[in-house]
Design a protein around this motif. Sequence first.
Motif, PDB file in Angstrom:
ATOM      1  N   TYR A 155      42.028  79.795  13.872  1.00 41.98           N
ATOM      2  CA  TYR A 155      41.600  78.484  12.947  1.00 41.98           C
ATOM      3  C   TYR A 155      42.430  77.412  13.710  1.00 41.98           C
ATOM      4  O   TYR A 155      43.446  77.238  13.422  1.00 41.98           O
ATOM      5  CB  TYR A 155      42.036  78.700  11.676  1.00 41.98           C
ATOM      6  N   ALA A 156      41.425  76.277  13.869  1.00 38.68           N
ATOM      7  CA  ALA A 156      42.269  75.311  14.573  1.00 38.68           C
ATOM      8  C   ALA A 156      42.404  74.195  13.497  1.00 38.68           C
ATOM      9  O   ALA A 156      43.450  73.292  13.382  1.00 38.68           O
ATOM     10  CB  ALA A 156      41.249  74.382  15.380  1.00 38.68           C
ATOM     11  N   THR A 157      41.725  74.038  12.170  1.00 34.93           N
ATOM     12  CA  THR A 157      42.098  73.574  10.820  1.00 34.93           C
ATOM     13  C   THR A 157      42.299  74.338   9.950  1.00 34.93           C
ATOM     14  O   THR A 157      42.055  75.675   9.859  1.00 34.93           O
ATOM     15  CB  THR A 157      40.748  72.401  10.800  1.00 34.93           C
ATOM     16  N   CYS A 158      42.450  73.900   8.755  1.00 32.98           N
ATOM     17  CA  CYS A 158      42.461  74.811   7.346  1.00 32.98           C
ATOM     18  C   CYS A 158      41.230  75.584   7.226  1.00 32.98           C
ATOM     19  O   CYS A 158      40.050  75.059   7.997  1.00 32.98           O
ATOM     20  CB  CYS A 158      42.497  73.654   6.265  1.00 32.98           C
ATOM     21  N   TRP A 159      41.218  76.697   6.634  1.00 33.03           N
ATOM     22  CA  TRP A 159      40.275  77.670   6.648  1.00 33.03           C
ATOM     23  C   TRP A 159      39.180  77.257   5.632  1.00 33.03           C
ATOM     24  O   TRP A 159      38.236  77.723   5.373  1.00 33.03           O
ATOM     25  CB  TRP A 159      40.763  79.235   6.438  1.00 33.03           C
ATOM     26  N   ILE A 160      39.432  76.235   4.678  1.00 29.10           N
ATOM     27  CA  ILE A 160      38.430  75.890   3.911  1.00 29.10           C
ATOM     28  C   ILE A 160      37.689  74.840   4.186  1.00 29.10           C
ATOM     29  O   ILE A 160      38.011  73.836   5.183  1.00 29.10           O
ATOM     30  CB  ILE A 160      39.268  75.020   2.620  1.00 29.10           C
ATOM     31  N   PRO A 201      40.266  68.642   6.697  1.00 22.74           N
ATOM     32  CA  PRO A 201      40.680  68.392   8.119  1.00 22.74           C
ATOM     33  C   PRO A 201      42.156  68.780   8.627  1.00 22.74           C
ATOM     34  O   PRO A 201      42.448  68.436   9.705  1.00 22.74           O
ATOM     35  CB  PRO A 201      40.427  66.849   8.165  1.00 22.74           C
ATOM     36  N   LEU A 202      43.003  69.119   7.809  1.00 21.28           N
ATOM     37  CA  LEU A 202      44.153  69.428   8.138  1.00 21.28           C
ATOM     38  C   LEU A 202      44.339  70.355   9.333  1.00 21.28           C
ATOM     39  O   LEU A 202      43.503  71.630   9.132  1.00 21.28           O
ATOM     40  CB  LEU A 202      45.087  69.972   6.973  1.00 21.28           C
ATOM     41  N   PRO A 203      45.282  70.367  10.081  1.00 18.41           N
ATOM     42  CA  PRO A 203      45.551  71.359  11.100  1.00 18.41           C
ATOM     43  C   PRO A 203      46.158  72.743  10.596  1.00 18.41           C
ATOM     44  O   PRO A 203      46.835  72.840   9.463  1.00 18.41           O
ATOM     45  CB  PRO A 203      46.450  70.747  12.065  1.00 18.41           C
ATOM     46  N   ALA A 204      45.769  73.818  10.976  1.00 20.05           N
ATOM     47  CA  ALA A 204      46.058  75.069  10.546  1.00 20.05           C
ATOM     48  C   ALA A 204      47.519  75.137  10.492  1.00 20.05           C
ATOM     49  O   ALA A 204      48.189  75.753   9.718  1.00 20.05           O
ATOM     50  CB  ALA A 204      45.496  76.171  11.445  1.00 20.05           C
ATOM     51  N   THR A 205      48.293  74.590  11.491  1.00 20.54           N
ATOM     52  CA  THR A 205      49.965  74.330  11.420  1.00 20.54           C
ATOM     53  C   THR A 205      50.456  73.712  10.073  1.00 20.54           C
ATOM     54  O   THR A 205      51.562  74.091   9.722  1.00 20.54           O
ATOM     55  CB  THR A 205      50.276  73.832  12.407  1.00 20.54           C
ATOM     56  N   MET A 206      49.636  72.958   9.422  1.00 21.29           N
ATOM     57  CA  MET A 206      50.188  72.412   8.177  1.00 21.29           C
ATOM     58  C   MET A 206      49.682  73.201   6.876  1.00 21.29           C
ATOM     59  O   MET A 206      49.784  72.805   5.759  1.00 21.29           O
ATOM     60  CB  MET A 206      49.514  70.964   8.212  1.00 21.29           C
TER      61      MET A 206
END
Length: 81
Positions: free
Chosen positions: A61-66, A70-75
């Motif tokens: 996942y590059a971004t949030c799974w929802i 737009p949040l990056p997955a690391t956040m």
Amino acid sequence: MAPPGLLLATGQVLPVSSVHRLARTSTLVRIVMNADGQVLDMGRKVRLATPAQRRAIYARYATCWIDGCPLPATMCQIDHA
């Protein structure tokens, strides 16, 4: 009256002596399922995701799974999925 033991999903009964042996020699994991068989809780040995699990999630996942987030997955909080 059935002999004491553990009734398996196959309909067979596992004798108490076998249950005791497995309890002494195995790692037990609690699994809670609803009436439809969906896993609600599987217990855990560790509270947080391991570093390897985090790397796998970030790779998938590059971004949030929802959808639309737009949040990056690391956040994101990994355990909330």
